[in-house]
Design a protein around this motif. Structure first.
Motif, short mmCIF file in Angstrom:
data_model
loop_
_atom_site.label_atom_id
_atom_site.label_comp_id
_atom_site.label_asym_id
_atom_site.label_seq_id
_atom_site.Cartn_x
_atom_site.Cartn_y
_atom_site.Cartn_z
N GLU A 65 32.60 35.73 33.72
CA GLU A 65 33.30 35.11 35.09
C GLU A 65 32.71 33.65 35.59
O GLU A 65 32.98 32.92 36.15
CB GLU A 65 32.84 36.28 36.14
N GLN A 66 31.49 33.41 34.88
CA GLN A 66 30.73 32.30 35.30
C GLN A 66 31.11 31.15 34.45
O GLN A 66 31.31 29.94 34.92
CB GLN A 66 29.11 32.30 35.28
N TRP A 67 31.34 31.18 33.06
CA TRP A 67 31.68 30.17 32.18
C TRP A 67 33.15 30.22 31.52
O TRP A 67 33.48 29.18 31.36
CB TRP A 67 30.52 30.23 30.94
N LEU A 68 33.44 31.48 31.24
CA LEU A 68 34.72 31.43 30.37
C LEU A 68 35.90 31.44 31.21
O LEU A 68 37.03 31.31 30.93
CB LEU A 68 34.58 32.54 29.29
N LYS A 69 35.80 32.25 32.36
CA LYS A 69 37.21 32.55 33.23
C LYS A 69 37.73 31.19 33.73
O LYS A 69 39.15 31.09 33.80
CB LYS A 69 36.68 33.17 34.34
N PRO A 70 37.03 30.15 33.83
CA PRO A 70 37.74 28.86 34.55
C PRO A 70 38.38 28.12 33.33
O PRO A 70 39.08 27.20 33.56
CB PRO A 70 36.60 27.84 34.83
N ILE A 71 38.38 28.75 32.18
CA ILE A 71 39.18 28.02 31.10
C ILE A 71 40.51 27.87 31.04
O ILE A 71 41.11 29.21 31.27
CB ILE A 71 38.64 28.35 29.61
N GLU A 72 41.34 26.99 31.07
CA GLU A 72 42.79 26.96 31.09
C GLU A 72 43.39 26.68 29.94
O GLU A 72 42.79 25.73 29.03
CB GLU A 72 43.30 26.08 32.28
N LEU A 73 44.64 26.96 29.18
CA LEU A 73 45.26 26.65 28.34
C LEU A 73 46.07 25.46 28.58
O LEU A 73 46.94 25.31 29.58
CB LEU A 73 46.10 27.86 27.58
N VAL A 74 45.92 24.62 27.80
CA VAL A 74 46.84 23.27 28.12
C VAL A 74 48.13 23.39 27.20
O VAL A 74 47.97 23.45 26.00
CB VAL A 74 46.21 21.87 27.92
N PRO A 75 49.49 23.31 27.83
CA PRO A 75 50.61 23.67 27.01
C PRO A 75 50.71 22.45 25.83
O PRO A 75 50.54 21.31 26.22
CB PRO A 75 51.61 23.74 27.78
N SER A 76 51.17 23.00 24.59
CA SER A 76 51.20 21.89 23.35
C SER A 76 52.08 22.28 22.45
O SER A 76 52.41 23.59 22.32
CB SER A 76 49.51 21.54 22.81
N ASP A 77 52.80 21.54 22.03
CA ASP A 77 53.81 21.82 21.00
C ASP A 77 53.29 21.66 19.66
O ASP A 77 53.90 21.94 18.73
CB ASP A 77 54.88 20.73 21.11
N ASP A 78 52.10 21.23 19.19
CA ASP A 78 51.48 21.36 17.88
C ASP A 78 50.98 22.70 17.75
O ASP A 78 50.16 23.31 18.31
CB ASP A 78 50.31 20.26 18.16
N ALA A 79 51.53 23.12 16.34
CA ALA A 79 51.14 24.54 16.15
C ALA A 79 50.05 24.73 15.50
O ALA A 79 49.21 25.82 15.39
CB ALA A 79 52.36 25.02 15.09
N GLU A 80 49.14 23.30 15.14
CA GLU A 80 47.97 23.47 14.49
C GLU A 80 46.75 23.15 15.44
O GLU A 80 45.56 23.22 14.75
CB GLU A 80 48.04 22.58 13.21
N SER A 81 46.86 23.04 16.69
CA SER A 81 45.85 22.67 17.43
C SER A 81 45.89 23.44 18.79
O SER A 81 47.16 23.61 19.38
CB SER A 81 46.03 21.21 17.83
N ILE A 82 45.05 23.74 19.50
CA ILE A 82 44.83 24.19 20.75
C ILE A 82 44.09 23.44 21.64
O ILE A 82 42.95 23.29 21.43
CB ILE A 82 44.30 25.79 20.77
N ARG A 83 44.69 23.29 22.98
CA ARG A 83 43.89 22.23 24.02
C ARG A 83 43.23 23.34 25.00
O ARG A 83 44.17 24.13 25.65
CB ARG A 83 44.77 21.20 24.36
N LEU A 84 42.20 23.20 25.23
CA LEU A 84 41.61 24.16 26.35
C LEU A 84 40.95 23.10 27.41
O LEU A 84 40.35 22.16 26.94
CB LEU A 84 40.61 25.04 26.02
N ALA A 85 41.10 23.41 28.77
CA ALA A 85 40.56 22.65 29.61
C ALA A 85 39.82 23.42 30.66
O ALA A 85 39.93 24.44 30.85
CB ALA A 85 41.66 21.95 30.65
N LEU A 86 38.73 22.80 31.29
CA LEU A 86 37.86 23.08 32.38
C LEU A 86 37.67 22.19 33.24
O LEU A 86 37.95 21.01 33.35
CB LEU A 86 36.44 23.51 31.34
N PRO A 87 37.02 22.68 34.44
CA PRO A 87 37.18 21.92 35.69
C PRO A 87 36.09 20.74 35.62
O PRO A 87 35.89 20.21 36.62
CB PRO A 87 37.07 22.96 36.87
N SER A 88 34.87 21.27 34.91
CA SER A 88 33.98 20.20 35.19
C SER A 88 33.14 19.85 33.69
O SER A 88 33.47 20.61 32.94
CB SER A 88 32.88 20.78 36.18
N ALA A 89 32.61 18.67 33.82
CA ALA A 89 31.77 18.36 32.49
C ALA A 89 30.75 19.07 32.12
O ALA A 89 30.52 19.54 30.85
CB ALA A 89 31.60 16.78 32.56
#
Length: 576
Positions: A26-50
């Motif tokens: 709840e504190q650290w992992l829930k805010p992670i969001e998946l950034v849509p991408s067409d690259d099959a070999e890479s996954i982009r994840l985004a978080l709200p703060s540095a």
């Protein structure tokens, strides 16, 4: 592709929720969001703060990469980055455009109504000013000339402001001068215009949304961390010695069972047995077989996760994970391996917490049908200070021993070594000398040959018997007088037709106790080991037991001819 990544992210989130626990998730992992991408070999994840992004990179980058690779085998890269700011900054102009005189006249005509309304609006304006902290404009009166408006960058449209009559402005100024300031940020000037109550108040932006700019330290700029996180290469390709393969292993009757078992375990498909426990003396080829298993299995199954480490390294990484309070990553790394190999198990003897984690690790590997290889210097039942449940798990698989090399095997090993030295010229009699005098350790055998060849090349001399004896003088003399407790136990058990386990068992019958006492007597006489060390080699017995055995055999040699004759024969063979 985006839909596949979304489904995979849903499965990864479910796995993280279960493994990390509700609090961490709840504190650290829930805010992670998946950034849509067409690259099959890479996954982009985004978080709200540095701040959260750096924490997730430090603690869960490897775990996220591993989870995604389980669901999507084509994934090679998982990046964790801070989500870009989508709301543009709100800029308040420092000057307010002039109010038309017609509007001022209409407002002044409704004096009482405007004054009563202003008493309600002024506190609201004060709260708005305190929250948004804009640059306050000066008071504009109908007679004063309008200052030029400053162009905003960008300009946010707002409703037309309401002008304040001079009498009302003076009253408000008097009250504000006598009142206590509500905030150190509250401006001292009275605003010219009060926005309507319907004007939206810009939300304060989070401090962590601004990109982190590295500050120079002592004139040197520190680069920001890269957002791309890749799985550790050590997990994909362990540090195996490229020289130690099955093709370079010399097979003989003393190591044939261990060699065939290693080849069988390295074959793809369902393993025939697991774990494989290899034991033997120092320098007999256990580490060579473990590296060969790793090379062969990686060649057969390129996508397999192979992990090789010593027991000392296992203990070090486990203690480091305990101190960092990150044992989950340590457990996940080891238990996700398709082939786990641990060398020198005897080094975790007496380490309670390390043995407990080792037990759960090997239990998980075996229950999941994966491959496990363990090496030690003795059989599982003969290991000192190892928990019985670990001994039971290791004995459930295949236990193969590697005996000391005989003369024929030592010659074959030296011949195989000479094939790697095409420029070296070593006479056959020198090879025979080395093979005959160094008879216990294969590493010392190869090291002696390397020493002779290197000295000849460095000095420019020709290799002959005199040169070899002069070069290997200390090594040859040390090999002559060196006797170990393992050698004594092995010879005594062969002489009295006993099992090796009888030397460390708790049996007290005379047929077992008397040969054990003779072995203790010989260990005290022929080795430099202390009494407690000798006792530990005989099943963890106390030093007083060793003293009693030595005194008992000395007395029996004076009264019992059979005991004295047996001791003399054993002494001749050991000293030879």
């Amino acid at each position: 592709m985006a839909s596949e990544q979304a489904l995979a992210w849903a499965r990864v989130r479910a796995s993280l929720r279960e493994s990390a626990g509700p609090r961490v998730f709840e504190q650290w992992l829930k805010p992670i969001e998946l950034v849509p991408s067409d690259d099959a070999e890479s996954i982009r994840l985004a978080l709200p703060s540095a701040f959260v992004t750096n924490w997730v990179r430090s603690h869960y980058a490897d775990r996220l990469a591993m989870e995604f690779q389980r669901v999507l085998p084509d994934v090679r890269l998982v990046s964790i980055e801070t989500r870009p700011r989508t709301t543009p900054p709100v800029v308040v102009t420092a000057q307010t455009p002039p109010i038309p005189l017609a509007e001022v006249a209409s407002l002044c005509a409704a004096g009482d109504r405007v004054a009563s309304g202003a008493r309600q609006l002024v506190p609201t304006r004060r709260r708005t000013v305190a929250s948004t902290r804009p640059v306050m404009p000066r008071i504009a009166t109908p007679a004063a000339p309008a200052p030029a408006a400053v162009a905003p960058t960008p300009v946010v449209a707002a409703p037309a402001p309401v002008a304040v009559p001079p009498s009302l402005a003076a009253s408000v100024a008097k009250k504000r001068a006598t009142a206590k300031p509500t905030s150190p940020l509250a401006p001292a000037a009275i605003p010219t215009a009060i926005p309507a109550e319907t004007q939206p108040v810009p939300a304060p932006m989070a401090r962590d949304e601004t990109p982190v700019t590295p500050r120079p330290v002592f004139g040197v700029s520190i680069p920001a961390p890269e957002p791309l996180i890749a799985p550790r290469a050590a997990m994909d390709r362990p540090a195996l010695d490229p020289r130690l393969t099955f093709n370079r292993f010399v097979v003989d009757s003393s190591n044939m069972v261990a060699f065939n078992a290693a080849c069988a375990l390295a074959e793809p498909g369902v393993p025939r047995f697991s774990p494989l426990f290899l034991h033997g003396g120092t320098g007999q080829g256990k580490t060579h077989l473990m590296n060969a298993i790793g090379h062969a299995y990686q060649a057969a199954v390129p996508s397999a996760q192979v992990l090789y480490m010593s027991a000392e390294r296992f203990m070090f990484e486990f203690v480091s994970a305990l101190r960092a309070r990150d044992t989950h990553a340590f457990k996940a790394r080891l238990r996700s391996a398709d082939l786990l190999m641990i060398d020198d198990l005897q080094f975790i003897a007496g380490k309670g917490s390390t043995q407990e984690e080792f037990f759960h690790t090997i239990n998980e590997i075996v229950l999941n049908g994966k491959r496990l290889v363990i090496c030690a210097d003795r059989a599982p039942q003969a290991l000192d200070a190892i928990e019985p449940r670990i001994v039971s798990r290791l004995s459930a698989g295949l236990v193969a021993d590697i005996k000391a090399p005989n003369l024929a095997l030592r010659r074959a090993i030296l011949d195989r070594k000479m094939a790697d030295l095409p420029d070296a010229v070593v006479p056959v009699e020198v090879i025979e000398l080395i093979a005959a005098r160094i008879n216990t350790n294969i590493r010392e055998l190869e090291g002696a040959l390397n020493r002779v060849v290197a000295y000849a090349q460095l000095t420019g001399q020709r290799v002959d018997m005199d040169f070899a004896v002069q070069t290997l003088g200390d090594t040859l003399r040390g090999a002559e007088r060196r006797v170990t407790i393992d050698d004594i136990q092995k010879l005594v058990t062969q002489f009295f037709d006993l099992k090796p386990l009888d030397m460390v068992s708790a049996r007290r019958s005379r047929s077992v106790a008397r040969p054990r006492q003779i072995a203790m007597y010989l260990a005290k006489r022929l080795t430099t080991r202390s009494l407690p060390e000798i006792g530990r080699k005989f099943g963890g017995r106390d030093h007083s037991t060793v003293i009693h055995a030595v005194r008992k055999i000395e007395q029996l040699r004076d009264t019992d001819r059979e005991i004295d004759s047996a001791v003399r024969v054993l002494l001749r063979e050991l000293e030879a």
